[in-house]
Scaffold this motif. Structure first.
Motif, PDB file in Angstrom:
ATOM      1  N   CYS A 263       0.844  -1.195   0.000  1.00 39.41           N
ATOM      2  CA  CYS A 263       0.000   0.000   0.000  1.00 39.41           C
ATOM      3  C   CYS A 263       0.880   1.246   0.000  1.00 39.41           C
TER       4      CYS A 263
ATOM      5  N   GLN B  58       0.094   4.097   0.972  1.00 41.54           N
ATOM      6  CA  GLN B  58      -0.162   4.976   2.117  1.00 41.54           C
ATOM      7  C   GLN B  58       0.410   4.418   3.414  1.00 41.54           C
ATOM      8  N   CYS B  59       0.092   3.125   3.704  1.00 39.29           N
ATOM      9  CA  CYS B  59       0.464   2.598   5.019  1.00 39.29           C
ATOM     10  C   CYS B  59       1.527   1.512   4.947  1.00 39.29           C
TER      11      CYS B  59
ATOM     12  N   CYS C  78      -6.674  -1.253  -0.007  1.00 41.11           N
ATOM     13  CA  CYS C  78      -5.959  -1.683   1.193  1.00 41.11           C
ATOM     14  C   CYS C  78      -6.970  -1.856   2.324  1.00 41.11           C
TER      15      CYS C  78
ATOM     16  N   GLU D 271      -6.223  -2.191   5.413  1.00 41.49           N
ATOM     17  CA  GLU D 271      -5.733  -1.549   6.643  1.00 41.49           C
ATOM     18  C   GLU D 271      -6.186  -0.087   6.699  1.00 41.49           C
ATOM     19  N   CYS D 272      -6.038   0.630   5.553  1.00 38.06           N
ATOM     20  CA  CYS D 272      -6.310   2.067   5.592  1.00 38.06           C
ATOM     21  C   CYS D 272      -7.345   2.529   4.568  1.00 38.06           C
TER      22      CYS D 272
ATOM     23  N   HIS E 275      -7.044   2.801   1.372  1.00 41.53           N
ATOM     24  CA  HIS E 275      -6.490   3.452   0.187  1.00 41.53           C
ATOM     25  C   HIS E 275      -6.676   2.562  -1.050  1.00 41.53           C
TER      26      HIS E 275
HETATM   27 ZN   LIG Z   1      -2.951   1.090   3.373  1.00 39.70          ZN
END
Ligand SMILES: [Zn+2]
Length: 404
Positions: free
Chosen positions: A58, A60-61, A95, A97-98, A100
């Protein structure tokens, strides 16, 4: 990975002449490559999605485990390959997790983000643009079925050229020559700048390019020599033949033997620049007189005689007197730049011949200069454009730079 691939194509073809067949095939293969590439990345992407660790992360994260598909038929994107442009529907994941969302198509293909071409493609376009004119490069590439414009080739040359760096190879001979050649710069009359080249002699004979820079005629030698200092230090002694300003090497003066040699071939050539500086009209009486005299002064290679050594000293003396007259002529006609150029050159003009180094030492650099001039004569340049192009050109001809 092994998978089955089916390609269904309906064709409407008018006759069976070879040209017609090839044209139809060409049209079909455009579709084929699009569909085939799309299929391959989808097969792999589906497989990767079943793995715990993914080959992408990802943006972003940094998560590289938990994703869900957003789409496998996203926005169309164009990628330029050496076969043809390829149009692909982008693959997009989200993603977990976040949240994105991002495309993974380029990452799967091994391309940089947002780039239309792979490094290998850019390298090919860069090399062809360095070997021939941009116009001819465009033509040749088009003849083989890829519509590419000159600007793409130009950009490839700039990209690849700017990444090439030359230096002295500590494993080759501790011996080299530095020389310069005029470059026609856009917007400046005549050969506005000088390209300076440093060539290093190789153990097996021949030369490699160890430095390249562009700048004014009377300056810029520090730009050429500065990056080389560290590697010169690795030799117990380095022999340098040059007519350039070597003051930057002062700190390692005990390491370099400098033979200061005016290249006779360049004297009349460079003189045109100083005459221009003195506002002497091309093809005027002064211009013809000075260049004519200089050409005769500098022509010494044709002397062939069994008593060459004996007579050469006398000939040099007479040539030096002839040069003195030309300097006086320049001074009495207020050609300041020309007079001072010749005065500076005079003490070293024939040192190469006196040292019997003539021919042997200048021939290598001159060949490299010809390699530069063949291409540079077919255009007008920006300094950076000329530099980048010749980095590729010289790397290809002398340093083993190539594509598969
Ligand atoms: Zn992410």
């Amino acid at each position: 990975m092994k998978f089955n691939f089916e390609f269904n194509y309906t064709i409407d073809i008018q006759d069976c002449k070879l040209n017609t067949v090839l044209a139809a095939y060409n049209e079909m293969k455009t579709d084929l490559l699009n569909i085939f590439t799309q299929k391959v990345i989808e097969e792999f992407a589906n497989e990767y999605m079943t793995h715990r660790i993914k080959p992408f992360a990802c943006e972003q994260c940094g998560n590289n485990e938990n994703f869900i598909w957003k789409t496998r038929h996203g926005r169309l994107t164009k990628i330029i390959t050496i076969l043809q442009p390829v149009f692909l529907r982008q693959l997009q994941v989200e993603c977990k997790e976040c949240g994105h969302k991002f495309y993974i198509t380029r990452s799967l293909l091994g391309l940089e983000k947002r780039k239309r071409m792979s490094k290998d493609t850019i390298k090919r376009f860069g090399l062809i643009g360095a070997l021939t004119t941009y116009r001819v490069a465009e033509k040749i590439i088009k003849m083989f079925g890829i519509a590419i414009d000159k600007m793409t080739i130009w950009r490839s040359v700039q990209k690849i050229g700017s990444e090439i760096e030359f230096n002295i190879d500590p494993d080759e001979e501790g011996r080299g020559e530095a020389d310069g050649t005029g470059i026609p710069i856009r917007g400046i009359k005549k050969r506005g700048q000088e390209m300076k080249v440093f060539v290093q002699h190789k153990k097996g004979g021949g030369v490699r390019v160890a430095g390249l820079s562009i700048g004014k005629y009377d300056g810029g030698w520090d730009k050429l020599f500065a990056p080389l200092i560290e590697n010169v230090k690795k030799f117990p002694k380095f022999l340098l033949v040059t007519d350039g300003d070597t003051s930057i090497l002062k700190s390692i003066a005990d390491k370099v033997d400098i033979i200061f040699q005016r290249c006779l071939w360049h004297i009349p050539h460079q003189m045109k620049y100083y005459l221009w500086k003195d506002k002497i009209k091309r093809k005027s009486g002064h211009w013809y007189h000075i260049l004519g005299e200089l050409l005769s002064i500098c022509n010494i290679k044709s002397i062939q005689d069994e008593n060459r050594d004996e007579i050469i000293e006398k000939i040099i003396c007479s040539k030096e007197k002839q040069l003195e007259k030309i300097i006086e002529y320049c001074e009495s006609n207020s050609m300041k730049s020309s007079a001072s150029y010749l005065k500076n050159a005079k003490p070293d003009l024939f040192s190469g011949i006196r040292n019997k180094l003539n021919g042997k030492t200048t021939s290598h650099a001159e060949r490299v200069m010809r390699t530069i001039n063949y291409r540079i004569n077919a255009g007008q340049w920006s300094p950076a454009g000329a530099l980048n192009l010749n980095k590729i050109r010289l790397a290809y001809y002398y340093n083993g730079f190539d594509v598969e």
